[in-house]
Write an enzyme that holds these catalytic residues in place. Structure first.
Site, PDB file in Angstrom:
ATOM      1  N   ASP A   6      18.443  -4.912  -9.819  1.00 14.20           N
ATOM      2  CA  ASP A   6      17.046  -4.878 -10.241  1.00 14.20           C
ATOM      3  C   ASP A   6      16.988  -4.933 -11.756  1.00 14.20           C
ATOM      4  O   ASP A   6      17.157  -3.920 -12.437  1.00 14.20           O
ATOM      5  CB  ASP A   6      16.376  -3.608  -9.737  1.00 14.20           C
ATOM      6  CG  ASP A   6      16.096  -3.694  -8.254  1.00 14.20           C
ATOM      7  OD1 ASP A   6      16.458  -2.760  -7.521  1.00 14.20           O
ATOM      8  OD2 ASP A   6      15.510  -4.701  -7.825  1.00 14.20           O
TER       9      ASP A   6
ATOM     10  N   ASP B 225      11.503  -5.832  -0.204  1.00 13.91           N
ATOM     11  CA  ASP B 225      12.106  -4.901  -1.145  1.00 13.91           C
ATOM     12  C   ASP B 225      11.088  -3.836  -1.521  1.00 13.91           C
ATOM     13  O   ASP B 225      10.032  -4.133  -2.076  1.00 13.91           O
ATOM     14  CB  ASP B 225      12.532  -5.693  -2.398  1.00 13.91           C
ATOM     15  CG  ASP B 225      13.120  -4.829  -3.484  1.00 13.91           C
ATOM     16  OD1 ASP B 225      13.488  -5.381  -4.530  1.00 13.91           O
ATOM     17  OD2 ASP B 225      13.215  -3.599  -3.299  1.00 13.91           O
TER      18      ASP B 225
HETATM   19  C1  DX5 Z   1      11.280  -1.890  -7.371  1.00 18.39           C
HETATM   20  C2  DX5 Z   1      12.724  -1.973  -6.946  1.00 18.39           C
HETATM   21  C3  DX5 Z   1      12.939  -1.129  -5.709  1.00 18.39           C
HETATM   22  C4  DX5 Z   1      14.365  -1.049  -5.280  1.00 18.39           C
HETATM   23  C5  DX5 Z   1      14.477  -0.474  -3.885  1.00 18.39           C
HETATM   24  O1  DX5 Z   1      11.099  -2.581  -8.542  1.00 18.39           O
HETATM   25  O2  DX5 Z   1      13.051  -3.330  -6.684  1.00 18.39           O
HETATM   26  O3  DX5 Z   1      12.161  -1.658  -4.674  1.00 18.39           O
HETATM   27  O4  DX5 Z   1      14.919  -2.291  -5.310  1.00 18.39           O
HETATM   28  O5  DX5 Z   1      13.931   0.768  -3.951  1.00 18.39           O
HETATM   29  P1  DX5 Z   1      13.777   1.701  -2.664  1.00 18.39           P
HETATM   30  O6  DX5 Z   1      14.614   1.128  -1.549  1.00 18.39           O
HETATM   31  O7  DX5 Z   1      14.293   3.017  -3.113  1.00 18.39           O
HETATM   32  O8  DX5 Z   1      12.326   1.683  -2.352  1.00 18.39           O
END
Ligand code: DX5
Length: 227
Positions: A36, A178
């Protein structure tokens, strides 16, 4: 049966031990690793530069994808590919010339994908589906892990799955989700049509460890699409 992949976000990982962390994710059976990338402008957070990803590259053979939550993906693309990312995911909202940006990524030798924030309609990618191998539908507002899954994205996932099919691209274009993906939400997301599932918090908070979390999420997603 659609191909299901579990893609961890390393956002919750221990950044002081990233090499060990990506090796542990490979051992846990993940299909790819998502970085990310945040620039503090497109989203209110700052994360990985290309050198950080390059430093982790030698610790695993699992494909890397860079989720570029940045305002200037054109200027950054080559560096993240050189750092060892096989796929770049750019946000449609950050690209004035999205068609050109995606073509540039492909010409640099990487796979090109596009992401949509929750408020962005799928019409934003209707004319570039032939240029991508994946569309990421965000199920949170980007910037942080550990947020609440936005269930109202499910009709959007279904509509995108139908649009991809209508274009005859079902075998060519995956749908990734995501944000807030975990045991309680993955079946609904996969059942709506997502086949690449990104999880961060849900993997790292599983008391039985990463391998259990990956296997459990994969089983839940498969069960959702088998029916
Ligand atoms: C947001 C990030 C999150 C991450 C996953 O910008 O991209 O979505 O990847 O986070 P979780 O799985 O903890 O929601």
């Amino acid at each position: 049966m659609p191909r299901i992949e579990i893609a961890p976000s390393v956002l919750p990982a221990d950044f002081a031990r990233l090499g060990e962390e990506v090796a542990a994710l490979e051992a846990a059976g993940v299909d790819r690793i998502q970085w990310d990338v945040m620039d503090g402008q497109f989203v209110p957070n700052l994360t990985f530069g290309p050198d950080v990803i390059a430093s982790a590259r030698k610790y695993t053979t699992v494909p890397f994808e860079a989720h570029l939550m940045v305002l200037t993906p054109d200027q950054m693309a080559a560096e993240y590919i050189d750092a060892g990312c096989q796929r770049l995911i750019v946000h449609a909202e950050a690209c004035v010339h999205l068609h050109r940006t995606l073509g540039n990524i492909t010409s640099l030798g990487a796979k090109a994908s596009v992401a949509l924030n929750p408020a962005t309609p799928i019409s934003a990618v209707a004319h570039v589906l032939d240029l991508v191998d994946m569309v990421l539908i965000m199920t949170v507002n980007p910037g942080f892990g550990g947020q609440q899954y936005i269930a109202s994205m499910e009709p959007k996932i279904r509509a995108l799955r139908a649009l991809i099919a209508a274009e005859g691209l079902t075998d060519a274009v995956d749908i990734e989700v995501d944000g807030g993906i975990g045991p309680a939400t993955i079946a609904a997301a996969a059942g709506a049509g997502a086949n690449i599932l990104v999880a961060g918090s849900a993997l790292y908070r599983d008391p039985e460890g990463l391998a259990h979390a990956v296997a459990d999420l994969r089983a839940r997603a498969h069960a959702a699409v088998a029916t």
